[in-house]
Design a protein around this motif. Sequence first.
Motif, PDB file in Angstrom:
ATOM      1  N   SER A 178      54.399   7.025  -4.450  1.00 31.00           N
ATOM      2  CA  SER A 178      55.340   6.819  -5.556  1.00 31.00           C
ATOM      3  C   SER A 178      54.771   5.950  -6.676  1.00 31.00           C
ATOM      4  CB  SER A 178      56.634   6.188  -5.035  1.00 31.00           C
ATOM      5  OG  SER A 178      56.365   4.932  -4.427  1.00 31.00           O
ATOM      6  N   LEU A 179      53.997   4.918  -6.326  1.00 31.06           N
ATOM      7  CA  LEU A 179      53.478   3.996  -7.336  1.00 31.06           C
ATOM      8  C   LEU A 179      52.025   4.256  -7.701  1.00 31.06           C
ATOM      9  CD1 LEU A 179      54.987   0.632  -5.985  1.00 31.06           C
ATOM     10  CD2 LEU A 179      55.935   2.162  -7.728  1.00 31.06           C
ATOM     11  N   GLY A 180      51.278   4.898  -6.809  1.00 31.74           N
ATOM     12  CA  GLY A 180      49.861   5.144  -7.041  1.00 31.74           C
ATOM     13  C   GLY A 180      48.990   4.123  -6.340  1.00 31.74           C
ATOM     14  N   ALA A 181      47.832   4.577  -5.878  1.00 29.50           N
ATOM     15  CA  ALA A 181      46.929   3.702  -5.127  1.00 29.50           C
ATOM     16  C   ALA A 181      46.397   2.566  -5.979  1.00 29.50           C
ATOM     17  CB  ALA A 181      45.760   4.521  -4.566  1.00 29.50           C
ATOM     18  N   ARG A 182      46.299   2.780  -7.285  1.00 32.42           N
ATOM     19  CA  ARG A 182      45.751   1.737  -8.148  1.00 32.42           C
ATOM     20  C   ARG A 182      46.636   0.485  -8.168  1.00 32.42           C
ATOM     21  NH1 ARG A 182      43.764   2.660 -14.394  1.00 32.42           N
ATOM     22  NH2 ARG A 182      41.948   1.307 -14.257  1.00 32.42           N
ATOM     23  N   VAL A 183      47.920   0.666  -7.911  1.00 33.55           N
ATOM     24  CA  VAL A 183      48.841  -0.468  -7.839  1.00 33.55           C
ATOM     25  C   VAL A 183      48.885  -1.038  -6.426  1.00 33.55           C
ATOM     26  CG1 VAL A 183      51.251  -1.176  -8.065  1.00 33.55           C
ATOM     27  CG2 VAL A 183      50.247   0.391  -9.735  1.00 33.55           C
ATOM     28  N   MET A 189      44.133   2.134   0.986  1.00 34.44           N
ATOM     29  CA  MET A 189      42.726   2.315   0.618  1.00 34.44           C
ATOM     30  C   MET A 189      42.214   3.673   1.088  1.00 34.44           C
ATOM     31  SD  MET A 189      40.704  -0.248   3.223  1.00 34.44           S
ATOM     32  CE  MET A 189      40.498   0.155   4.977  1.00 34.44           C
ATOM     33  N   ASN A 190      42.707   4.175   2.224  1.00 26.37           N
ATOM     34  CA  ASN A 190      42.325   5.517   2.656  1.00 26.37           C
ATOM     35  C   ASN A 190      42.888   6.581   1.719  1.00 26.37           C
ATOM     36  OD1 ASN A 190      40.764   5.995   5.332  1.00 26.37           O
ATOM     37  ND2 ASN A 190      42.048   4.207   5.799  1.00 26.37           N
ATOM     38  N   ALA A 191      44.115   6.362   1.219  1.00 28.82           N
ATOM     39  CA  ALA A 191      44.688   7.308   0.263  1.00 28.82           C
ATOM     40  C   ALA A 191      43.866   7.319  -1.025  1.00 28.82           C
ATOM     41  CB  ALA A 191      46.142   6.941  -0.032  1.00 28.82           C
ATOM     42  N   HIS A 192      43.435   6.148  -1.483  1.00 30.08           N
ATOM     43  CA  HIS A 192      42.587   6.112  -2.678  1.00 30.08           C
ATOM     44  C   HIS A 192      41.233   6.757  -2.397  1.00 30.08           C
ATOM     45  CE1 HIS A 192      39.761   4.343  -5.638  1.00 30.08           C
ATOM     46  NE2 HIS A 192      40.770   4.588  -6.452  1.00 30.08           N
ATOM     47  N   ALA A 213      44.825   7.509 -10.592  1.00 29.54           N
ATOM     48  CA  ALA A 213      45.339   8.811 -10.176  1.00 29.54           C
ATOM     49  C   ALA A 213      46.853   8.774 -10.147  1.00 29.54           C
ATOM     50  CB  ALA A 213      44.813   9.190  -8.802  1.00 29.54           C
ATOM     51  N   ALA A 214      47.461   9.817 -10.649  1.00 26.40           N
ATOM     52  CA  ALA A 214      48.916   9.915 -10.635  1.00 26.40           C
ATOM     53  C   ALA A 214      49.390  10.238  -9.232  1.00 26.40           C
ATOM     54  CB  ALA A 214      49.379  10.999 -11.603  1.00 26.40           C
TER      55      ALA A 214
END
Length: 437
Positions: A68-73, A116-119, A185-186
């Motif tokens: 929902s928020l993105g891995a960057r957050v 971190m795995n999702a990113h 990434a969105a």
Amino acid sequence: MNAPLRAARVATFVYFSLCGTLMGTWVVNIPAIEERVGISHATLGGLLVLLGLGAFVGMQVAGRLTDSLGARVVVPATGVLCSAALVLPGLPHDPWTLAGALMVFGFCNGCLDVSMNAHAVHVEKAYGRPVMSAFHATFSVGGVLAALVGAATASAGQSPAVGMAAMGALGIVIALVSARALLPAAPTVAASAVAAPSAASTDSEREADSAADAYSAGEAASTGKAGQVSAPARRGTSRRIWVLAALALMVMLCEGAANDWSALHLKDVLGAPASTAAFAYGTFAATMTIGRLLADRLVARFGSMAILRYGAATAAVGIAIVTVSPWMWAAFAGWALFGLGLSGCVPQLFSAAGHADPAAAGANVSRVAGLGYVGMLAGPAVIGWLTHFTALNHTFVLLILLCAITAVAAGVLRTDSDRTRRTRRARRTRELAHGSR
């Protein structure tokens, strides 16, 4: 390959290493904390279950937040939280406070692990080639770093709280500094495909946006999923995710068993001195790290299905040698094969979960990682329970069976490229057979 994408890959390495270092810092301080709190091994075992429970809950929460928020957050936020929580287990003087501290630390660690795995899945997509296994190798490197630092602080007479606080403070700085390089990434494929690069505040961020968006758009176009995924397709993906999760449970159960029982096997079954027996786990861990450093190139050449199938088969051979061999040198060779075979399995399962549905990469990784973590915790307990009925080395037959099942079920990772590769091999074989006539 543009500079922002390379920077995102380096940042992902940093977060994996950070996660391994934070967990390793806790592990190397366990004996000192156990002695200070005044608890038995049995009580410690129960408290470690609470750490695992916290991690499992954190994985499920972080999976949805990442989508929902993105891995960057989420990645830097959880990196800061996990670093800050590291000091908590080093402070208590009673079991109840330690229990709460471990649940909080486990929760934060689980959040960082999944995000971190999702990113890493986003980075792998943007690269267009396998890079997941190398990330998992740096997690192991972080554990080695923690062991070295822990030994140095212990020899200097530092209390666990001081060393853990210092490492946590350094972790907070690292998590914040590395955040800028993560891919913007969105959360969903559709959103990524139409996102405007102009929303980024800097040139580097616009370039990273373009890289992520281009890949997402291509992914959607090539799979025909630029819009909403149909309900039957989602149900099929869900079933596949649970198969991947079951395989992760089996593989990580084997890893957990090796972590806790490899040294005891050499000491209790083969009569090795404690100093020698400790090298059994060292051998397992070393070959696992080396295997993960090499696995990405092998995946690119042979496919993830082959790595899982033949890796699990190699692990089965290795643990079979450990089970039946009366010789110490053969046992070391068996543990080495076991680590080498298992090394590439978990990264392929995590990667497949993240790629199955880009709109729910975080949630899918959290399911696979969560069930796998249950296996990691259950492995030592299951082997310990079986020792009430048979010798320790005979309990490893269970690990042989789990590796064999994983090898047989590896077809769940079959992709179009695997089918193309198999067709080409069959055509080449027919051509050679025809030419020899």
